[in-house]
Enzyme design. Structure first.
Site, mmCIF file in Angstrom:
data_model
loop_
_atom_site.group_PDB
_atom_site.id
_atom_site.type_symbol
_atom_site.label_atom_id
_atom_site.label_comp_id
_atom_site.label_asym_id
_atom_site.label_seq_id
_atom_site.Cartn_x
_atom_site.Cartn_y
_atom_site.Cartn_z
ATOM 1 N N ASP A 78 0.843 -1.203 0.000
ATOM 2 C CA ASP A 78 0.000 0.000 0.000
ATOM 3 C C ASP A 78 0.878 1.254 0.000
ATOM 4 O OD1 ASP A 78 -2.468 1.267 0.079
ATOM 5 O OD2 ASP A 78 -2.626 1.216 2.274
ATOM 6 N N GLY A 176 -8.427 7.632 7.890
ATOM 7 C CA GLY A 176 -8.703 7.650 9.327
ATOM 8 C C GLY A 176 -10.082 8.195 9.655
ATOM 9 N N SER A 206 -12.684 3.812 6.619
ATOM 10 C CA SER A 206 -13.096 3.819 8.028
ATOM 11 C C SER A 206 -13.973 5.016 8.343
ATOM 12 C CB SER A 206 -11.870 3.820 8.949
ATOM 13 O OG SER A 206 -11.177 2.611 8.796
ATOM 14 N N VAL A 226 -9.257 -0.381 4.049
ATOM 15 C CA VAL A 226 -9.722 -0.230 5.434
ATOM 16 C C VAL A 226 -8.518 -0.365 6.364
ATOM 17 C CG1 VAL A 226 -11.288 -1.127 7.198
ATOM 18 C CG2 VAL A 226 -11.839 -1.451 4.766
#
Ligand code: 13P
Length: 272
Positions: A78, A176, A206, A226
């Site tokens: 990522d 976040g 999220s 996520v």
């Protein structure tokens, strides 16, 4: 089994969850959730996860867990900005990588992404890139402003010039939790989807309302990232009263994270 190739990005009206791992417990929880739901998942063992435990140990555990899984599990790098790290992860056996040039000048993003695509494709690894800037810290929630949104016409040109397999978009999403839940600009997403031939990726899931996530999936998002929701479950479970029995703490954290991961995996697999 380790999921190689782009099968997990199939545009069938559902999306695969790409969930960040930092530890052996989070790796176990994510794979367990995939097995319990009978659905595939991507383990995001990314640049910012390597800090405390080291790249090779974290990657080796993620790859071993993926190979041993009863469902397809991809291992994804990522948000990587370093070409050496991308090369190293491809050599370790990663099934996909994300080159994040979104904070660079547009032409540099094109050039570097194109380079990564050439290297990765030669090794049978698919590539995600990002256009538009996603705000927020990838590892800790905070109060952030929404960053620069993806421009549909620029996205189309970017995909054509780079040859990427998937494109991460900025449509109001942030990394976040935020004090107020963010809402996605689904109209912009529809324009991006109409302009670009590749599957789309949504970061920062999220705290985003389920209806927005499902709306994004219906419009062509096939991979949803996520992280913070699992971090919250992990940290919450660390306060379990287990005396000094580490195994009980491991089980508590794994079960807490697996429950959150399974909920997300199942939600994204729902056709609206
Ligand atoms: P969240 O922490 O908001 O879920 O975002 C995760 C992410 O986008 C990782 O790349």
């Amino acid at each position: 089994m380790l999921a190689t190739g782009t099968d997990l990005l199939a545009r069938d009206g559902t999306a695969v969850a790409a969930i960040t791992t930092y530890t052996l417990e989070s790796t176990r929880a994510i794979v367990l959730a995939a097995e319990r739901t009978g659905l595939p998942v991507l383990l995001s063992a990314g640049s910012s996860s390597f800090g405390a435990v080291g790249r090779e140990p974290l990657a080796a555990a993620a790859l071993a867990a993926a190979r041993a899984a009863s469902v397809p599990v991809g291992v994804h790098l990522d948000h990587c900005t370093k070409l050496e790290e991308i090369e190293a992860c491809i050599a370790l056996g990663y099934s996909s990588v994300m080159f994040d040039g979104s904070h660079k000048d547009y032409e540099d993003n094109v050039t570097l992404t194109r380079l990564v695509v050439e290297q990765a494709h030669a090794a049978g690894v698919w590539v995600e890139a990002e256009l538009g800037a996603l705000s927020g810290d990838e590892d800790a929630s905070g109060d952030v402003e929404v960053g620069e949104m993806t421009d549909p016409a620029q996205a189309a040109a970017f995909v054509e010039r780079t040859g990427v397999d998937a494109l991460a978009v900025a449509i109001g999403n942030v990394h976040g939790f935020t004090p107020d839940p963010v809402r996605l600009d689904l109209e912009r997403l529809a324009e991006i989807a109409a302009a670009t031939p590749v599957p789309l990726v949504l970061h920062g899931a999220s705290g985003v309302p389920a209806e927005d996530l499902l709306g994004a999936v219906a419009l062509g998002v096939v991979k949803v990232n996520v992280n913070a929701e699992l971090r919250r479950a992990y940290v919450g479970a660390l306060t379990a009263d287990v005396g000094d029995d580490v195994r009980k703490l491991q089980h508590a954290t794994i079960e807490a994270m697996a429950a959150v991961a399974a909920e997300k995996i199942e939600l994204l697999a729902r056709r609206s």
